[in-house]
Design an enzyme around this catalytic site. Structure first.
Site, PDB file in Angstrom:
ATOM      1  N   HIS A 121       0.830  -1.215   0.000  1.00 48.99           N
ATOM      2  CA  HIS A 121       0.000   0.000   0.000  1.00 48.99           C
ATOM      3  C   HIS A 121       0.862   1.263   0.000  1.00 48.99           C
ATOM      4  O   HIS A 121       0.680   2.172  -0.825  1.00 48.99           O
ATOM      5  CB  HIS A 121      -0.906  -0.023   1.224  1.00 48.99           C
ATOM      6  CG  HIS A 121      -1.904   1.081   1.274  1.00 48.99           C
ATOM      7  ND1 HIS A 121      -3.223   0.900   0.933  1.00 48.99           N
ATOM      8  CD2 HIS A 121      -1.789   2.386   1.638  1.00 48.99           C
ATOM      9  CE1 HIS A 121      -3.872   2.045   1.082  1.00 48.99           C
ATOM     10  NE2 HIS A 121      -3.012   2.976   1.513  1.00 48.99           N
ATOM     11  N   GLU A 122       1.814   1.306   0.924  1.00 41.51           N
ATOM     12  CA  GLU A 122       2.645   2.501   1.050  1.00 41.51           C
ATOM     13  C   GLU A 122       3.581   2.667  -0.149  1.00 41.51           C
ATOM     14  O   GLU A 122       3.862   3.795  -0.581  1.00 41.51           O
ATOM     15  CB  GLU A 122       3.474   2.437   2.335  1.00 41.51           C
ATOM     16  CG  GLU A 122       2.676   2.223   3.613  1.00 41.51           C
ATOM     17  CD  GLU A 122       1.619   3.285   3.823  1.00 41.51           C
ATOM     18  OE1 GLU A 122       1.709   4.380   3.228  1.00 41.51           O
ATOM     19  OE2 GLU A 122       0.672   3.024   4.582  1.00 41.51           O
ATOM     20  N   HIS A 125       1.762   4.560  -2.889  1.00 40.59           N
ATOM     21  CA  HIS A 125       1.745   6.015  -2.707  1.00 40.59           C
ATOM     22  C   HIS A 125       3.104   6.633  -3.048  1.00 40.59           C
ATOM     23  O   HIS A 125       3.178   7.676  -3.709  1.00 40.59           O
ATOM     24  CB  HIS A 125       1.386   6.359  -1.264  1.00 40.59           C
ATOM     25  CG  HIS A 125      -0.048   6.129  -0.910  1.00 40.59           C
ATOM     26  ND1 HIS A 125      -1.078   6.826  -1.490  1.00 40.59           N
ATOM     27  CD2 HIS A 125      -0.609   5.277  -0.011  1.00 40.59           C
ATOM     28  CE1 HIS A 125      -2.226   6.416  -0.964  1.00 40.59           C
ATOM     29  NE2 HIS A 125      -1.968   5.472  -0.078  1.00 40.59           N
TER      30      HIS A 125
END
Length: 509
Positions: A121-122, A125
């Site tokens: 997820h990170e 980003h």
């Protein structure tokens, strides 16, 4: 479960004073661990493939906005008047029911899956921001109160200066990467039987992975044993085992209620009987009546003649060894079968035999479990016929069938030989890991799509509202506040409904 915090935070340079790459911060209700030594590698990667990544994250943008809308609908459906409907939705999404009992090994699977999904997820980003020419400030893992999480911090002023479309690509990237991870897990689960086919048979029968000491099957089954059938019906997958147990339990409940309603000598008309030789009945022991119940000595089981509609048989109550009785031919209409012809069974036995049924309390299931001992080389040879093997055995379980079916850990993978290089549990471990990663990643998609404060849904909603040029800044701000307050309140009520109300199904990771 670990969640990701909002990415739009102003960088506080005093956190990394002195040029350190790793820092931490702690307070009464919050502590975090910050890492900045990955900034340059990720930024270079994002800039090098900037064009491809912009296309990739533009697809994610569409997915992020669609996910925000769908999750809002899902949130509203949690308040459907039928609780079963909402429970099925939450079970399908999160992979467990409201009353899930998670084992210690299950907790380990969840923790490892959470680390993987949050990292993916990170990274989404960070790469999306790098493709836009924005370098992240640091990666942080934090615990707020009792809730763990992770975030990637950027300079808020730089993000605010981006066009709304570009900012949306960054905000939606984490959700998009988690969705792709879900798809990869499903694809890997689909390929597992093919990948392990040289070493394991799949879908032929069930292999016992673990039998906890609290399980009613403890002492009867051991890890490595193969379950062939349940009440004579072959089972191939753990899901079939649970479904068949539910069917048998329902059949038992319905027929017990019907028998109690009829009363008298008709009490044992519906049920599972065995054609017992009359000579064996005459040799059997006679039990005693204790508080209107027929009680047998030792490990013997009480059997009683099952009345037939076409014959008036002499009623007999006798104590017999259940291990010998289960080897005999079946009679009665209580056996669940797979074909219509088999389901026409009645309580008529050959001459010289009588149809007897075990006497049991209402709500208690009498179920046969056929298994094969797989602990020796002779019993584990490939292609050995179950019906001719001396390793084949049958025992009867009497009790709560639903609790029993959930008390043992099974897998559809069976080693092709005794000494397998990968071990008996390796496919199951990998399958459970992929399944758990899928559900955790999907849960992260939904959580970060919620229109609530401090999650990605807030940033996606805020940037989406910026595209409505016909709204004044004041109305946009008001609409954002209304959506976030309403979404936060609905989310709180929905999670309260899912996890604290309507409990009782059981599931194992």
């Amino acid at each position: 479960m670990e969640i990701s915090g909002r990415r739009v935070r102003r960088f506080r340079r005093d956190h990394l004073a002195g040029g350190d790459n790793i820092e931490s911060e702690a307070s009464c209700c919050y502590c975090d661990f910050k890492i900045s030594n990955l900034n340059e590698p990720i930024f270079r990667l994002g800039r090098r493939f900037s064009g491809v990544m912009k296309v990739w994250f533009s697809i994610g943008l569409g997915f992020g906005v669609a996910s925000l809308i769908l999750v809002t609908v899902f949130l509203l459906l949690q308040f459907h008047p039928n609780p079963l409907f909402s429970n099925r939705l939450s079970s399908a999404v999160f992979g467990f029911s409201p009353s899930t009992r998670v084992s210690l090994s299950g907790i380990a699977y969840v923790l490892v899956s959470t680390v993987i999904t949050v990292s993916v997820h990170e990274l989404g980003h960070a790469l999306a921001a790098a493709s836009e020419g924005i370098q992240m400030e640091y990666i942080a893992v934090f615990i707020a109160a009792i809730f763990p999480g992770g975030l990637v911090a950027f300079d808020n002023d730089v993000l605010q200066s981006l066009p709304s479309f570009n900012a949306l690509r960054i905000y939606s990237a984490g959700i998009w990467h988690n969705a792709v991870l879900c798809a990869l897990c499903v694809f890997a689960l689909f390929l597992l039987p093919v990948m392990f086919s040289p070493f394991y048979k799949h879908g032929e029968s069930l292999t016992v992975v673990d039998v906890p000491s609290m399980s009613p099957l403890f002492g009867y089954l051991s890890p490595g044993d193969v379950i062939v059938s349940l009440d004579g019906i072959q089972v191939h997958k753990p899901s079939e085992w649970l479904e068949l147990a539910a069917i048998l339990d329902k059949e038992n409940s319905e027929k017990s209620n019907a028998s109690l309603y009829l009363g008298g000598s008709r009490r044992f008309h519906h049920g599972k009987g065995y054609c017992v030789p009359i000579s064996l009945i005459e040799e059997g022991l006679k039990g005693n009546m204790v508080e209107n119940q027929f009680v047998c000595p030792g490990d013997l089981t009480a059997f009683r003649t099952m009345p037939c509609s076409n014959a008036a048989l002499r009623e007999v109550s006798v104590c017999l060894d259940a291990k010998d009785i289960v080897k005999l031919s079946k009679c009665g209409d209580g056996w669940v079968t797979t074909s219509d012809t088999d389901s026409k069974s009645d309580c008529v036995c050959p001459q010289g035999e009588s149809c007897l049924q075990a006497m049991q309390s209402p709500g208690v299931s009498w179920t046969e479990i056929t298994y094969k001992k797989n602990s020796s080389q002779n019993c584990s040879r490939l292609g050995l016929d179950f019906n001719t093997s001396n390793c084949l055995g049958t025992f009867v379980f009497v009790g709560d069938l639903i609790a029993m079916s959930h008390s043992v850990h099974l897998t559809a993978y069976q080693p092709r030989w005794l000494f397998n290089f990968f071990g008996k549990s390796f496919p199951d471990i990998l399958e459970r890991s992929l399944t758990c990663t899928f559900h955790v990643s999907l849960a992260l998609v939904l959580l970060n799509s919620l229109p609530v404060y401090y999650l990605d849904g807030e940033s996606i909603l805020e940037s989406s509202l910026q595209s409505f040029t016909w709204l004044s800044p004041r109305k946009k701000k008001k609409a954002l506040q209304v959506c976030l307050v309403g979404g936060s309140l609905l989310s709180f009520l929905a999670f309260f409904r899912i996890f604290l109300v309507g409990l009782p199904l059981s599931h194992r990771w």
